[in-house]
Design a protein around this motif. Structure first.
Motif, PDB file in Angstrom:
ATOM      1  N   GLN A 107       0.740  -1.198  -0.152  1.00  0.00           N
ATOM      2  CA  GLN A 107       0.079   0.006  -0.048  1.00  0.00           C
ATOM      3  C   GLN A 107       1.030   1.349  -0.100  1.00  0.00           C
ATOM      4  OE1 GLN A 107      -2.390  -0.443   3.301  1.00  0.00           O
ATOM      5  NE2 GLN A 107      -4.119  -1.577   2.362  1.00  0.00           N
ATOM      6  N   THR A 108       0.716   2.117  -1.148  1.00  0.00           N
ATOM      7  CA  THR A 108       1.553   3.392  -1.279  1.00  0.00           C
ATOM      8  C   THR A 108       0.569   4.332  -0.378  1.00  0.00           C
ATOM      9  OG1 THR A 108       2.327   2.585  -3.165  1.00  0.00           O
ATOM     10  CG2 THR A 108       2.380   4.907  -2.673  1.00  0.00           C
ATOM     11  N   LYS A 109       1.342   5.325   0.545  1.00  0.00           N
ATOM     12  CA  LYS A 109       0.776   6.133   1.042  1.00  0.00           C
ATOM     13  C   LYS A 109       0.358   7.385   0.173  1.00  0.00           C
ATOM     14  CE  LYS A 109       1.156   4.357   5.103  1.00  0.00           C
ATOM     15  NZ  LYS A 109       0.177   3.362   5.553  1.00  0.00           N
ATOM     16  N   PHE A 110      -0.608   8.070   0.305  1.00  0.00           N
ATOM     17  CA  PHE A 110      -0.981   9.195  -0.626  1.00  0.00           C
ATOM     18  C   PHE A 110      -0.078  10.188  -0.718  1.00  0.00           C
ATOM     19  CE2 PHE A 110      -3.160  13.402  -0.995  1.00  0.00           C
ATOM     20  CZ  PHE A 110      -3.892  13.291  -2.336  1.00  0.00           C
ATOM     21  N   GLY A 111       0.245  10.504  -2.066  1.00  0.00           N
ATOM     22  CA  GLY A 111       1.443  11.174  -2.145  1.00  0.00           C
ATOM     23  C   GLY A 111       2.521  10.920  -2.468  1.00  0.00           C
ATOM     24  N   GLY A 112       2.679   9.417  -2.347  1.00  0.00           N
ATOM     25  CA  GLY A 112       3.981   8.885  -2.459  1.00  0.00           C
ATOM     26  C   GLY A 112       4.910   8.811  -1.566  1.00  0.00           C
ATOM     27  N   GLY A 113       6.001   8.240  -1.897  1.00  0.00           N
ATOM     28  CA  GLY A 113       7.248   8.207  -1.002  1.00  0.00           C
ATOM     29  C   GLY A 113       7.335   7.063   0.097  1.00  0.00           C
ATOM     30  N   LYS A 114       6.326   6.527   0.352  1.00  0.00           N
ATOM     31  CA  LYS A 114       6.313   5.504   1.344  1.00  0.00           C
ATOM     32  C   LYS A 114       5.259   4.290   1.127  1.00  0.00           C
ATOM     33  CE  LYS A 114       5.778   4.853   6.276  1.00  0.00           C
ATOM     34  NZ  LYS A 114       5.495   5.614   7.502  1.00  0.00           N
ATOM     35  N   THR A 115       5.842   3.192   1.168  1.00  0.00           N
ATOM     36  CA  THR A 115       5.151   1.826   1.007  1.00  0.00           C
ATOM     37  C   THR A 115       5.165   0.958   2.060  1.00  0.00           C
ATOM     38  OG1 THR A 115       5.364   2.244  -1.521  1.00  0.00           O
ATOM     39  CG2 THR A 115       4.614   0.055  -0.548  1.00  0.00           C
ATOM     40  N   THR A 116       4.231   0.323   2.529  1.00  0.00           N
ATOM     41  CA  THR A 116       3.982  -0.688   3.427  1.00  0.00           C
ATOM     42  C   THR A 116       3.518  -2.051   2.795  1.00  0.00           C
ATOM     43  OG1 THR A 116       1.971  -0.056   4.296  1.00  0.00           O
ATOM     44  CG2 THR A 116       4.039   0.814   5.447  1.00  0.00           C
ATOM     45  N   GLY A 117       4.108  -3.077   3.409  1.00  0.00           N
ATOM     46  CA  GLY A 117       3.532  -4.375   2.915  1.00  0.00           C
ATOM     47  C   GLY A 117       3.937  -5.301   3.904  1.00  0.00           C
ATOM     48  N   PHE A 118       4.046  -6.706   3.199  1.00  0.00           N
ATOM     49  CA  PHE A 118       4.196  -7.919   3.849  1.00  0.00           C
ATOM     50  C   PHE A 118       4.962  -8.733   3.092  1.00  0.00           C
ATOM     51  CE2 PHE A 118       3.240 -11.848   5.939  1.00  0.00           C
ATOM     52  CZ  PHE A 118       3.351 -11.392   7.285  1.00  0.00           C
ATOM     53  N   ALA A 119       6.099  -9.374   3.509  1.00  0.00           N
ATOM     54  CA  ALA A 119       7.058 -10.261   2.498  1.00  0.00           C
ATOM     55  C   ALA A 119       7.224 -11.687   3.485  1.00  0.00           C
ATOM     56  CB  ALA A 119       8.377  -9.747   2.611  1.00  0.00           C
ATOM     57  N   LEU A 120       7.318 -12.794   2.792  1.00  0.00           N
ATOM     58  CA  LEU A 120       7.529 -13.861   3.163  1.00  0.00           C
ATOM     59  C   LEU A 120       8.851 -14.465   2.460  1.00  0.00           C
ATOM     60  CD1 LEU A 120       4.066 -15.649   2.728  1.00  0.00           C
ATOM     61  CD2 LEU A 120       5.076 -14.555   4.852  1.00  0.00           C
ATOM     62  N   VAL A 121       9.695 -14.886   3.198  1.00  0.00           N
ATOM     63  CA  VAL A 121      11.135 -15.259   2.565  1.00  0.00           C
ATOM     64  C   VAL A 121      11.159 -16.888   3.079  1.00  0.00           C
ATOM     65  CG1 VAL A 121      13.532 -14.870   2.834  1.00  0.00           C
ATOM     66  CG2 VAL A 121      12.116 -12.987   3.079  1.00  0.00           C
ATOM     67  N   TYR A 122      11.151 -17.681   2.105  1.00  0.00           N
ATOM     68  CA  TYR A 122      11.094 -19.220   2.385  1.00  0.00           C
ATOM     69  C   TYR A 122      12.630 -19.351   2.356  1.00  0.00           C
ATOM     70  CZ  TYR A 122       6.283 -19.310   1.603  1.00  0.00           C
ATOM     71  OH  TYR A 122       4.951 -19.244   1.872  1.00  0.00           O
ATOM     72  N   ASP A 123      12.794 -20.777   3.049  1.00  0.00           N
ATOM     73  CA  ASP A 123      14.272 -21.315   3.232  1.00  0.00           C
ATOM     74  C   ASP A 123      14.827 -21.785   1.833  1.00  0.00           C
ATOM     75  OD1 ASP A 123      13.950 -20.414   5.683  1.00  0.00           O
ATOM     76  OD2 ASP A 123      13.750 -22.630   6.552  1.00  0.00           O
ATOM     77  N   SER A 124      13.777 -22.165   1.032  1.00  0.00           N
ATOM     78  CA  SER A 124      14.113 -22.886  -0.190  1.00  0.00           C
ATOM     79  C   SER A 124      12.976 -22.617  -1.323  1.00  0.00           C
ATOM     80  CB  SER A 124      14.667 -24.203   0.080  1.00  0.00           C
ATOM     81  OG  SER A 124      13.555 -25.107   0.112  1.00  0.00           O
TER      82      SER A 124
END
Length: 82
Positions: free
Chosen positions: A52-69
């Motif tokens: 999700q990008t904040k209104f006006g741009g410049g900052k984005t938040t989100g979720f990441a999954l980093v798998y072992d393989s």
């Protein structure tokens, strides 16, 4: 921001906050590449969603999954199961 290790699903879960003042938004490929460098992983083992990008741009938040393989990603990731 937050970082949780989930050994049952062979992954690390983290909420991410990106600051990009000179760009409107970032592509998922750019985010995967940067996370792979920081977490010393392969970009094919990373799944990113909920950006999700904040209104006006410049900052984005989100979720990441980093798998072992990559095999663990194929087994447990919801988007690859479809």
């Amino acid at each position: 921001r937050k970082f949780i290790k989930n050994p049952l699903l062979a992954r690390k879960q983290c909420s991410i906050e990106l600051i990009h003042p000179e760009m409107a938004n970032l592509s998922k490929a750019q985010i995967k590449e940067k996370l792979a460098k920081v977490l010393k992983s392969k970009d094919e083992c990373i799944s990113i969603f909920g950006l999700q990008t904040k209104f006006g741009g410049g900052k984005t938040t989100g979720f990441a999954l980093v798998y072992d393989s990559f095999d663990a990603k194929k087994k447990y990731d919801q988007k690859t199961l479809r």
